[in-house]
Write an enzyme that holds these catalytic residues in place. Sequence first.
Site, PDB file in Angstrom:
ATOM      1  N   CYS A  28      76.857  55.690 -25.025  1.00  0.00           N
ATOM      2  CA  CYS A  28      75.682  56.343 -25.856  1.00  0.00           C
ATOM      3  C   CYS A  28      75.786  57.834 -26.129  1.00  0.00           C
ATOM      4  CB  CYS A  28      74.320  56.308 -25.043  1.00  0.00           C
ATOM      5  SG  CYS A  28      72.803  56.568 -25.904  1.00  0.00           S
ATOM      6  N   ASP A  73      60.744  51.002  -9.879  1.00  0.00           N
ATOM      7  CA  ASP A  73      60.852  49.429 -10.422  1.00  0.00           C
ATOM      8  C   ASP A  73      61.098  48.388  -9.483  1.00  0.00           C
ATOM      9  OD1 ASP A  73      63.365  50.070  -9.102  1.00  0.00           O
ATOM     10  OD2 ASP A  73      64.718  50.251 -10.885  1.00  0.00           O
ATOM     11  N   CYS A 132      77.173  48.728 -13.080  1.00  0.00           N
ATOM     12  CA  CYS A 132      77.962  48.938 -14.416  1.00  0.00           C
ATOM     13  C   CYS A 132      77.345  49.894 -15.137  1.00  0.00           C
ATOM     14  CB  CYS A 132      78.313  47.736 -15.173  1.00  0.00           C
ATOM     15  SG  CYS A 132      79.343  48.069 -16.904  1.00  0.00           S
TER      16      CYS A 132
END
Length: 328
Positions: free
Chosen positions: A268, A150, A261
């Site tokens: 979830c 990424d 964070c």
Amino acid sequence: MGSAGTGEESPGNSRNIGMYGLQEIVEREYRACGFSAAGVAAFALLEEEKERFVQWLGQGYGADMGYLERSAGYRHDLRRLFPAVRSVVVTLTSYRRPPEVRQPDGAPRIARFAWGDDYHDVLKRNLRRLLEAIRGYEGFGAAKGRPVTDSAPAFERAWAVRAGLGWIGRSSMLIHPRLGSFTLIGMLLLDMPLPDGCLPAQRVPDGCGNCRRCMEACPTKAIVAPRVVNAGRCLSYQTIERPGAVESAVRPFLDGRIFGCDRCMEVCPYNNRPDMPLAPENAGLEAVAERLELTADGWREMTGEEFEARFARSPLLRAGLEKIKSSL
């Protein structure tokens, strides 16, 4: 191609394997290379993702991350990273650790992805292992490729969706139905095409339903709409990416966080099942205990030399000691 491969074949075993295509090879090899799941997609231009990204930037949600605007015109085209790309292998690596591996109560909070060495280095190393494994198969010996994480200008989450590895949740994170969202995405760009007539990976349907827990739990309400994050309000941006100290308006929401964070992922439901797989033992993502156990006083008293020595291979180097101290 799914993500339930056995990984029983050892990398480089080219005996009686001329029958295999790229999907089958990846299915056989990804586990041995340290990954939790993998899929394959044919190269294409991601024009729709480009349009959404430009709209997101136009709303000011990219904050001060100027590199995002600079790459907006070509992030959709992987040929900028590897001109010969014909197919994309996408990998997921879980970074869930056993329950006993945790930060002590009261220790300044570090996002879980940063508990070990820099995952960019780890993923690239494992992607190179996967490339070598692919080259061990008949017909793939001359394959060329580029490992990508990424840190490169690419829509890696969109590619993971195309490879059948999950859906984009309301938090904007990729959610794999078995692994949840505590995963790291890697890509291997290859010059080998998928066979003619090869069907694309089956898309995983959106599993969020009516759940809005991530949006409701975000301390700063940075998730302004489903799958839309205002980065300037996100605590990960504030404690990692933002130049200088955390903004005064955001400081009351830190609640002990000094680097990143995890709140939207902690709540979830897909991350809270008792049978969830842990990080592969051979992934190279072992947590470093001395990083997890530092107290606030330990951080305040640390010198620059100590910081660089202790965190030489850590993602925390990205923020720097002074920025971390400013969040205490």
